[in-house]
Design a protein around this motif. Structure first.
Motif, PDB file in Angstrom:
ATOM      1  N   SER A 161      25.258  15.094  49.620  1.00 48.49           N
ATOM      2  CA  SER A 161      25.541  14.043  48.644  1.00 48.49           C
ATOM      3  C   SER A 161      25.279  14.556  47.236  1.00 48.49           C
ATOM      4  O   SER A 161      24.306  15.277  46.999  1.00 48.49           O
ATOM      5  N   LYS A 162      26.114  14.188  46.315  1.00 50.14           N
ATOM      6  CA  LYS A 162      25.943  14.611  44.930  1.00 50.14           C
ATOM      7  C   LYS A 162      25.123  13.620  44.123  1.00 50.14           C
ATOM      8  O   LYS A 162      24.742  13.909  42.984  1.00 50.14           O
ATOM      9  N   THR A 163      24.859  12.455  44.697  1.00 42.81           N
ATOM     10  CA  THR A 163      24.198  11.407  43.908  1.00 42.81           C
ATOM     11  C   THR A 163      22.924  10.869  44.533  1.00 42.81           C
ATOM     12  O   THR A 163      22.063  10.344  43.819  1.00 42.81           O
TER      13      THR A 163
END
Length: 497
Positions: free
Chosen positions: A340-342
């Motif tokens: 996940s980037k967030t």
């Protein structure tokens, strides 16, 4: 359950080959099962290969399984500052002091250590007869003497009186079923081996993973410090510990970043004196998998096992402002969710960033970080403690402790009595060498445990740890593995087990 750590055992007739890449030497396994004594040790290359194989027994301390069991974890559970969030019944039994002699971890360490010693005994017998470069011969004998001492040092501290075997065993040998020898005689051999290694022409520092003079002197200083305490209480060895540790200090430097303790570019460098060697494609481990929180996606691992998690009370025992407790120094409490980037994963505990291998976490989940057995801060603290016992606090002793504290952004120590300085050094050992398999051995030799709630030291068998468990006197030693006693009727069990 998916688990990518393979377990290996090193047997007497299995030769393991070191392969060399650039300035690093890593371990490669090749089956030489047709080896017999009559067709080996004919050349210097064969002698080198055989000694290389002894190094692979070092892996036994990092062996692990999908339940979070591993010798390096068991040692920390005995010290009492660790929880285990994995699925291991054996780990839970150790924490709550209800384990017994059938725990497979006790047998693994015993058997693998004696396998290593058997190989060392054979090498020490045969290599002197090999026609080869004399300088290399001497060096190989020095490495082998160190390794035999290393494994006996673990055996004698863990099990007490143990069989003392110094030559190869055959089916007709009286040592095929040996009895236990007194602790003092085991230490005599350990010290003799290390003194022999001191004069074997080893380099002061080695950045390839092999034994160096620095490793020899650090281990010998540790042996002297241990024998000055319980059970031998040879207090004259404090002076020897200080003198020997002092030999190490000029050859190594402290890292300026804690990250370097567990990354790939700094293996065997800086303050790292002796490590076991790993390399993707050759030999890997699950150190990070075993020490990240249970079942939380903080890296590209097939499992997140939570086998060794510091207690919050121990984490809180560090002084305010200690850099080691800041996020992603020695510990961490959150990390970006893998894939996940967030999103960020909040652990709810303080896990060991000290063993977090960023390369594998962000890569393919295959960990090849080295495990550190000896590093410079241990030699510095041995020097400080031992010299304090001989002369009280001295400027040189303060200087060693304060270098470690300065890196942690703490104020220097000063103006302490001998007793106060001793306690300060012990705390520094707990905080700097945290979860490096030193605390349990410190409890053995001092008969004191760190009472983190009061920031003091108390009698080991009357002071509850932060989990509410009071150490039983029998826990000063591990039990002799039950299977060994069943096989060899000359072996007796340790008291209480």
């Amino acid at each position: 359950m998916k688990f990518n750590l393979k377990r290996y055992n090193t047997y007497l007739l299995l030769i393991i080959v070191l392969c060399f890449s650039s300035c690093k030497k890593y371990l490669d396994e090749k089956d030489k099962s047709n080896f017999v004594k009559t067709n080996y040790f004919a050349t210097g290359a064969q002698a080198q290969t055989f000694v290389n194989g002894i190094y692979t027994s070092l892996y036994l301390f990092q062996n692990g399984d999908a339940y979070g069991e591993s010798p390096f974890i068991t040692l920390e559970l005995f010290a009492g500052h660790t929880t285990s969030l994995g699925q291991s019944v054996n780990n839970g039994n150790v924490i709550n002091q209800r384990t017994d002699a059938t725990n497979p971890g006790f047998e693994d360490v015993w058997q693998n250590s004696y396998n290593a010693i058997a190989n060392a005994n054979l090498a020490l017998q045969q290599i002197p007869t090999v026609s080869m470069d004399e300088t290399l011969k001497k060096k190989l004998l020095g490495e082998t003497s160190f390794l035999r001492a290393f494994f006996y040092y673990h055996l004698v501290r863990l099990y007490g009186d143990v069989p003392l075997i110094t030559s190869p065993v055959t089916v007709t040998s009286p040592d095929l079923y040996p009895d236990r020898k007194p602790i003092a005689s085991i230490y005599d051999l350990i010290i003799s081996d290390l003194i022999a290694a001191q004069s074997s022409g080893l380099p002061a520092v080695d950045q390839t993973g092999r034994v160096s003079l620095g490793a020899v002197n650090t281990l010998l200083a540790s042996v002297y410090l241990t024998t000055a305490g319980y059970p031998l209480q040879k207090t004259e060895n404090y002076a020897k510990a200080a003198t020997t540790a002092a030999l190490v200090l000029p050859s190594y430097t402290l890292f300026d970043k804690y990250d370097y303790l567990h990354d790939n570019p700094h293996k065997n460098q800086g303050e790292l004196i002796f490590q076991s060697q790993y390399l993707v494609g050759v030999r890997t481990n699950a150190i990070t998998q075993l020490t990240v929180p249970f079942n939380l996606p903080v890296g590209a691992y097939g499992d997140h096992l939570g086998g060794m998690i510091p207690t919050n009370q121990f984490f809180n025992s560090y002084e305010p402002g200690d850099l080691r407790t800041q996020e992603r120094q020695f510990y961490f409490s959150s990390y970006p969710q893998f894939g996940s980037k967030t999103d960020t994963v909040i652990f709810g505990v303080h896990a060991l960033y000290k063993y977090f291998h960023v390369e594998s976490a962000l890569g393919n989940g295959i960990c090849d970080e080295n495990w550190t057995f000896l590093r410079l801060p241990e030699a510095m603290l041995i020097y400080a403690e031992a010299s304090n016992e001989v002369n009280g606090p001295t400027p040189d002793a303060y200087a060693q402790v304060n270098k470690i504290r300065a890196r942690a952004q703490l104020q220097p120590l000063s103006g302490l009595t001998k007793d106060q300085f001793r306690a300060a050094i012990w705390k520094e050992r707990y905080h700097e060498l945290a979860y490096e398999n030193k605390a349990y051995f410190d409890i053995q030799r001092t008969h004191q445990i760190y009472n983190v709630a009061n920031n003091t030291f108390g009698d080991a068998v009357s002071t509850p740890n932060e989990q509410g468990v009071t150490m039983k006197a029998q826990y000063y030693l591990w039990p002799i593995p039950q299977r060994e006693i069943a096989t060899n009727n000359k072996l007796t069990q340790n008291t209480g087990w």
